[in-house]
Design a protein around this motif. Structure first.
Motif, PDB file in Angstrom:
ATOM      1  N   UNK A 431     -74.166  65.870   3.353  1.00 50.27           N
ATOM      2  CA  UNK A 431     -73.566  64.907   2.626  1.00 50.27           C
ATOM      3  C   UNK A 431     -72.983  65.085   1.518  1.00 50.27           C
ATOM      4  N   UNK A 432     -72.992  66.095   0.523  1.00 47.82           N
ATOM      5  CA  UNK A 432     -72.654  65.534  -1.264  1.00 47.82           C
ATOM      6  C   UNK A 432     -71.120  65.124  -0.793  1.00 47.82           C
ATOM      7  N   UNK A 433     -70.739  64.137  -2.301  1.00 45.60           N
ATOM      8  CA  UNK A 433     -69.924  63.294  -2.611  1.00 45.60           C
ATOM      9  C   UNK A 433     -68.947  64.545  -3.336  1.00 45.60           C
ATOM     10  N   UNK A 434     -67.293  64.484  -2.338  1.00 44.82           N
ATOM     11  CA  UNK A 434     -66.391  66.103  -3.134  1.00 44.82           C
ATOM     12  C   UNK A 434     -65.727  64.801  -3.278  1.00 44.82           C
ATOM     13  N   UNK A 435     -65.261  63.359  -3.221  1.00 48.01           N
ATOM     14  CA  UNK A 435     -64.121  63.515  -4.062  1.00 48.01           C
ATOM     15  C   UNK A 435     -64.188  62.187  -4.941  1.00 48.01           C
ATOM     16  N   UNK A 436     -63.215  60.924  -5.604  1.00 43.18           N
ATOM     17  CA  UNK A 436     -63.470  59.698  -5.892  1.00 43.18           C
ATOM     18  C   UNK A 436     -63.770  59.421  -5.280  1.00 43.18           C
ATOM     19  N   UNK A 437     -64.173  58.298  -4.997  1.00 47.80           N
ATOM     20  CA  UNK A 437     -64.801  56.687  -4.510  1.00 47.80           C
ATOM     21  C   UNK A 437     -63.695  55.763  -4.852  1.00 47.80           C
ATOM     22  N   UNK A 438     -63.485  55.389  -6.171  1.00 45.12           N
ATOM     23  CA  UNK A 438     -62.605  54.720  -6.498  1.00 45.12           C
ATOM     24  C   UNK A 438     -61.414  54.369  -7.353  1.00 45.12           C
ATOM     25  N   UNK A 439     -60.819  53.152  -7.973  1.00 44.71           N
ATOM     26  CA  UNK A 439     -59.308  53.687  -8.470  1.00 44.71           C
ATOM     27  C   UNK A 439     -59.743  52.852  -9.841  1.00 44.71           C
ATOM     28  N   UNK A 440     -60.097  53.221 -11.074  1.00 44.81           N
ATOM     29  CA  UNK A 440     -59.923  52.503 -12.334  1.00 44.81           C
ATOM     30  C   UNK A 440     -59.135  51.335 -12.626  1.00 44.81           C
ATOM     31  N   UNK A 441     -59.027  50.753 -13.657  1.00 43.75           N
ATOM     32  CA  UNK A 441     -58.315  49.300 -13.899  1.00 43.75           C
ATOM     33  C   UNK A 441     -56.783  50.315 -14.109  1.00 43.75           C
ATOM     34  N   UNK A 442     -57.216  51.365 -14.677  1.00 42.18           N
ATOM     35  CA  UNK A 442     -55.607  51.870 -15.201  1.00 42.18           C
ATOM     36  C   UNK A 442     -54.937  52.824 -13.834  1.00 42.18           C
ATOM     37  N   UNK A 443     -55.579  52.592 -12.808  1.00 38.18           N
ATOM     38  CA  UNK A 443     -55.314  53.010 -11.154  1.00 38.18           C
ATOM     39  C   UNK A 443     -55.511  54.336 -11.316  1.00 38.18           C
ATOM     40  N   UNK A 444     -56.203  55.337 -12.130  1.00 36.44           N
ATOM     41  CA  UNK A 444     -56.307  56.618 -11.919  1.00 36.44           C
ATOM     42  C   UNK A 444     -58.159  56.648 -11.055  1.00 36.44           C
ATOM     43  N   UNK A 445     -57.900  57.235 -10.359  1.00 31.62           N
ATOM     44  CA  UNK A 445     -59.054  58.178  -9.363  1.00 31.62           C
ATOM     45  C   UNK A 445     -59.927  58.769 -10.124  1.00 31.62           C
TER      46      UNK A 445
END
Lengths: 625, 341
Positions: A431-445
């Protein structure tokens, strides 16, 4: 070789043979070959290699005695047996070191050539026990093993000094005759093993045959014995030691997970054979790394896990001490890691070649800070295979270091093992992570390494290589979610709780504690963990055969414990916990469940004897033992 | 891992969003800037770059790099890096460490990583003091150093990090300093190019607990007379024009500093970083008895030697060619097996 036509052959349901000699006499090999030929003829068996820490202590001394005990039977057995039926003693020291184990009337086969003044003195015998009448209660067979071996090897052109080294094969041949073992597997093995040294192969073959023929023709023995095959479940069987099974389990487990196996290890008795076994199996894509020390062994394993391999480190007690700090780091990093501790007598260097179970509390609590981790323990040599796979499953699923507590007895002991159906083993999903899991303050993944799976509380495993998932982890406390460094008190407490809850939650993912309570109304519960399983299970069997009642529960999972543990403990008026320590599991049970779990303790470097368990149960039940 | 072209990046792309928390004026700032500014030039990807560290001021470094990273435990980074680099040959692994981290508590891991020639770039910030624990002497502090833990002066003979690395069979050994970004970047670039363990000592000023430790050799005014640049294939010379000095080999094999005007350029030692025998590199590392005498900087040694992880992989390939891919079912039957009907 003809079979013993003029001897009567007596049937036995089981027999316990102990081979003892100097460290250089090859007793481990002799015992191992006897075991293999017994396994191949279908007996159930269990072995107990019992050897000193010194590689070659001064020849002929008590310190140098090395022994191998094997129990063979025509029925299901669990232990290497309490008291041998036959002792093979290659010299006076071997006799002296083992005679106390022998009951009256049992067989002593001694190499009479070695019972001369110098060896008798080295062993501390003032008088020759073969002639002073002290062995009157035993059936003693005096066999000039050294001189016969030298004689038969002379014709093959082997010098007497070299021929003398084949005398263990003479002993093996003789005992093989005595217990009607097949000779072909041993002869075949000799030829394969010594194929590059034909003269040694010839000497060993001659010695083995001479031993067998001696039994047949010497008119010394009234009869020989037969132990018929045991009834096994149908299937394919091999003879396996705990260390081999553990190494194979690590290989199978990483295959099931599709992960490369990296072993970082520093040589230490009695764990080194796992390093040896994995090192010779490079075709499985295994990387084995003999590190500069125990700390580097676990450090490299953790580095490999960070990179997406399954990091494993193998050690014994003193090594576990040194790995403690890195274990704390692994707990904080929340990365998969398997630590195998093959326990031996401690503290410090202690008894390097002798078994003990005294690292349980160390595994549970031996780190600074609140640092919980799962602990599991194999119950038999062959169970080491399944326990290694289970360790990998838990480590990968919960992103945590797991400690496997094996011990010296399981590591070196052997038993028949019905090979498992490999296709039926469940795969392990990394179950390796494969993609971003959060959005930063500027709306970027973005990627937050400490966002947890709500079910398992495990964090994502994101080995380097994927763009957008770059992250930094470390030993400093991390902010829940983002994983950034945080010194904030409330966050720290939350993280402590999360790490605790994650490990505690594994209880829901393991089998319930099984209780073997035949009639359901026993008042006394026997509790075992690790290698005490065998003696406790056999002791309970004997008690029942005598018409008394006792229940038995065995822990394969020490942390967390099965969810029904408290309920099971509460069901019995009396609880007895035999352990090869001063009562470590009983202490945990008392603390966690407020039950009167009594400790039965033994710390003599060897497993419990069944008779000891039987007596303790009898006493607790108010009977005479 | 990806096959697309390496994106064009700037320093900003390599800087994480974490506030840098070294003391104002710390030499670590200029080292961080040098690394962050160098990375876009190396033709590498952020996702394939890992910074590992142990404990100490220098060890905070990975938090400030927008790459994969691990801030581990005291002294152990070379061991952790060994596991990572040998299992992931596709990664660029950097170890950031200090004189206490790598020469005291982690000395064992450092020397073994170097002798094995694991493909890692080890940047060792040497400030000759324990900074994070507030000012105790370190294994590179000069004898008789008065610190909180040695109020009567330290007794320990210091390590010379370059000598130590050379003695540990390192295949790449260099020295640079925090006052010269261009020199740092060139040295780090060379370390990165090296296929094996690269050890770089970075002379670094701790302005709080050991201010000016290297001032006598790295100060702007004195530098050209006190630092001896090592350039492969060139005679070793230093000093301002007209007053050049150089390094020559004495008849007994030892090295000495000579005045070029007196001896002429012919007698100067020509630096050979590829020389198989590390003896001359070792002698160069001993030229200065401390940071108050002319001190060589640059690459002392850069020799080709088989890389550890590659050899480990090769053994696997060979085993698989000989025996085929491992088969678990066959493994379990590698001893004698028997069947019960």
């Amino acid at each position: 070789m003809a079979s013993g036509t003029h001897h009567a052959t007596e049937q036995l349901d089981q027999v316990i043979v102990r081979f003892a000699g100097d460290s250089g006499d090859g007793m481990q090999l002799t015992g191992d070959r006897f075991t293999t030929s017994s396994a191949l003829m279908g007996n159930d068996m269990s072995t107990f290699p019992d050897f000193p820490a010194e590689i070659r202590a001064p020849a002929g001394t008590l310190n140098g005695v090395s022994a191998f005990q094997v129990h063979i039977s025509d029925h299901d057995i669990l232990t290497p047996g309490d008291s041998p039926n036959a002792l093979v003693a290659m010299n006076p020291a071997a006799l002296k070191a083992n005679i106390d184990l022998m009951a009256k009337g049992t067989i002593l086969i001694v190499n009479s050539d070695s019972f001369e003044e110098r060896n008798l003195a080295k062993a501390g015998y003032a008088e020759n026990p073969l002639t002073d009448g002290t062995l009157g209660a035993y059936t003693v067979y005096e066999v000039p093993m050294t001189s016969i071996t030298q004689e038969v090897c002379k014709e093959a052109g082997v010098k007497p000094r070299d021929a003398e080294r084949s005398k263990n094969f003479f002993a093996l041949g003789l005992v093989s005759w005595l217990y009607t073992r097949p000779v072909d597997p041993t002869l075949k093995w000799i030829n394969e093993r010594f194929s590059s040294k034909p003269q040694v192969a010839e000497a060993n073959t001659r010695a083995f045959r001479a031993g067998f023929d001696f039994g047949e023709t010497a008119e010394l023995f009234e009869s020989n014995y037969e132990v018929r095959p045991a009834t096994f479940e149908p299937g394919e069987y091999v003879q396996v030691t705990g260390n081999s099974a553990l190494a194979w389990g690590l290989i199978a487990g990483t295959r099931l997970a599709g992960l490369p196996l990296f072993l970082g290890s520093y040589p230490i008795t009695p764990a080194s054979d796992i390093l040896h076994e994995l090192s010779r199996r490079k075709e499985f894509g295994i990387r084995t790394f003999q590190a500069e020390d125990e700390i580097a062994g676990i450090g490299a394993a953790l580095g490999a896990s960070f990179g997406g391999s399954l990091g494993v480190t193998t050690t014994s007690g003193p090594g576990l001490d040194l790995k403690s700090e890195t274990l704390g780091l692994a707990i904080n990093l929340e990365l998969p890691l398997v630590v195998v501790d093959v326990q031996r007598g401690g503290p410090s260097t202690g008894l390097p070649t002798k078994t003990e179970q005294a690292d349980l509390l160390h595994a549970m609590y031996g780190r600074h800070g609140e640092a919980p981790l799962p602990i599991i323990a194999p119950q038999t040599p062959s169970d080491c295979f399944a326990i290694a796979i289970e360790a990998i499953r838990i480590a990968v699923k919960y992103r945590t270091p797991v400690i496997v507590l094996s011990d010296g007895y399981l590591a070196n002991g052997a038993e028949p093992w019905r090979l498992p159906d490999l296709d039926a083993l469940e795969t392990i999903e990394p179950g390796f992570a494969s993609e971003p899991n959060h959005v930063d303050e500027e709306g970027n993944p973005s990627f937050w390494p400490y966002i947890r799976d709500p079910q398992t509380l495990a964090r994502p495993w994101a080995p380097p290589g994927l763009p957008g998932l770059e992250h930094r982890i470390g030993g400093l406390e991390k902010s829940d979610g983002s994983g950034n460094v945080s010194y904030e008190g409330v966050n720290h407490e939350r993280m402590v709780h999360l790490r605790r809850d994650k490990i505690a939650g594994i209880a829901a993912d393991i089998p319930l504690l099984e209780v073997n309570d035949e009639t359901g109304d026993a008042q006394l519960l026997l509790v075992s963990w690790g290698s005490t399983y065998a003696a406790v299970a056999a002791g309970v069997k004997r008690i029942r055969a005598r018409g008394m009642k006792a229940a038995h529960a065995h822990f394969r999972y020490l942390n967390p414990m099965p969810t029904n543990t408290g309920e099971v403990m509460g069901r019995y008026a009396q609880i007895l916990v035999p352990e090869i320590n001063l009562g470590q599991l009983s202490r945990i049970l008392r603390a966690e469940f407020l039950v009167d779990a009594k400790s039965m303790s033994k710390m003599q470097g060897n497993p419990f004897r069944v008779g000891e368990i039987e007596s303790a149960i009898t006493e607790m039940l108010g009977g005479k033992s | 891992m990806t096959t697309t072209a390496i994106p064009v990046t700037t320093r900003k792309d390599w800087s994480s969003d974490q506030e840098v928390r070294w003391c104002p004026g710390c030499g670590d700032y200029s080292i961080l800037a040098a690394v962050q500014m160098l990375m876009p030039e190396l033709g590498v990807r952020r996702e394939s770059t890992v910074f590992l560290s142990g404990i100490g001021c220098a060890a905070r470094f990975p938090y400030y790099m927008n790459t994969y990273g691990m801030h581990s435990i005291h002294g152990r980074a070379p061991a952790i890096a060994t596991g990572l680099a040998t299992t992931r040959p596709d990664l660029d692994v950097w170890v950031i460490t200090g004189d206490g981290d790598s020469l005291s508590i982690g000395g064992n891991h450092l020397i073994h990583a170097l002798r094995r020639n694991v493909r890692v770039n080890i940047l060792m910030f040497n400030n000759q003091i324990y900074g994070l624990t507030k000012g105790q002497y370190s294994p590179t502090s000069e004898v008789a150093k008065v610190t909180k833990s040695t109020p009567f002066g330290s007794l320990d003979t210091p390590f010379n990090p370059v000598s130590l690395a050379l003695g540990a069979e390192a295949s790449f050994v260099a020295r640079t300093h925090d006052m010269d970004r261009a020199h740092m970047q060139e040295t780090f670039r060379r370390a990165h190019e090296h296929n094996g363990a690269a050890f770089v000592e970075v002379l670094q000023n701790c302005n709080v607990f050991n201010d000016g430790a290297f001032e006598k050799i790295t100060g702007k005014e004195v530098r050209s007379n006190m630092l001896i640049p090592l350039v492969h294939g060139h005679p070793i010379v230093f000093g301002v024009e007209g007053e050049e000095r150089g390094v020559a080999q004495r008849a007994d094999g030892g090295l000495e500093i000579v005045t070029v005007g007196e001896t002429g350029p012919a007698g100067l030692l020509v630096h050979d970083e590829k020389r198989d025998d590390p003896g001359l590199a070792f002698a160069l590392s001993r030229l200065a008895r401390g940071p108050y005498e002319p001190t060589p900087i640059g690459v002392f040694r850069a020799v080709e030697r088989p890389e550890y992880g590659a050899q480990m992989s090769e053994q696997i390939v060979q085993a698989q060619e000989k025996r085929g891919l491992g088969d678990v079912a066959a493994l379990l039957r590698s001893g004698s097996s028997w069947t019960v009907e």
